[in-house]
Design an enzyme around this catalytic site. Sequence first.
Site, short mmCIF file in Angstrom:
data_model
loop_
_atom_site.label_atom_id
_atom_site.label_comp_id
_atom_site.label_asym_id
_atom_site.label_seq_id
_atom_site.Cartn_x
_atom_site.Cartn_y
_atom_site.Cartn_z
N CYS A 50 0.76 -1.29 0.07
CA CYS A 50 -0.03 0.04 -0.08
C CYS A 50 0.97 1.26 0.02
O CYS A 50 1.41 1.69 0.89
CB CYS A 50 -0.99 -0.04 1.03
SG CYS A 50 -1.79 1.58 1.52
N CYS A 53 -0.28 3.93 2.63
CA CYS A 53 0.28 3.40 3.81
C CYS A 53 1.68 4.00 4.02
O CYS A 53 2.09 4.46 5.28
CB CYS A 53 0.10 2.17 3.83
SG CYS A 53 -1.45 1.42 3.76
#
Length: 127
Positions: A50, A53
């Site tokens: 991600c 993230c």
Amino acid sequence: MGSNLFNVDESSESSNNIITFDSTAKWNAHFNALEETHNLMVVDFTAKWCRPCKLMDPTIQDFAAKYTNVEFIKIDVDELMAVSRAFQVQALPTFILIKRGKVADKVVGVRKEELQRMIEKHTKLNV
């Protein structure tokens, strides 16, 4: 990952107090043990793949160093799918703020200022 109760994520950042879990059972034991405390817990639902993230990682490191009375936890959604489902995580990153075993707030996405506002709001409620 070993058989420790939890593994502290030791990156190159100083004052890092972010906890990661490698099993749902260990997460549940930790969560249940802290259910009665008044301290805020910020759970960062993340994944290795991600990119948003990863953008939030330095912010979480900074927050963990700044808010030492708050417990920061990282949960990889691919490793602990049951925990992610239990908290109804549908997008990444998702930050769940927990007090006394209950969800107090939720921030979804790369929203640094919003996350900081929620942390400060719920830490002020400790007084």
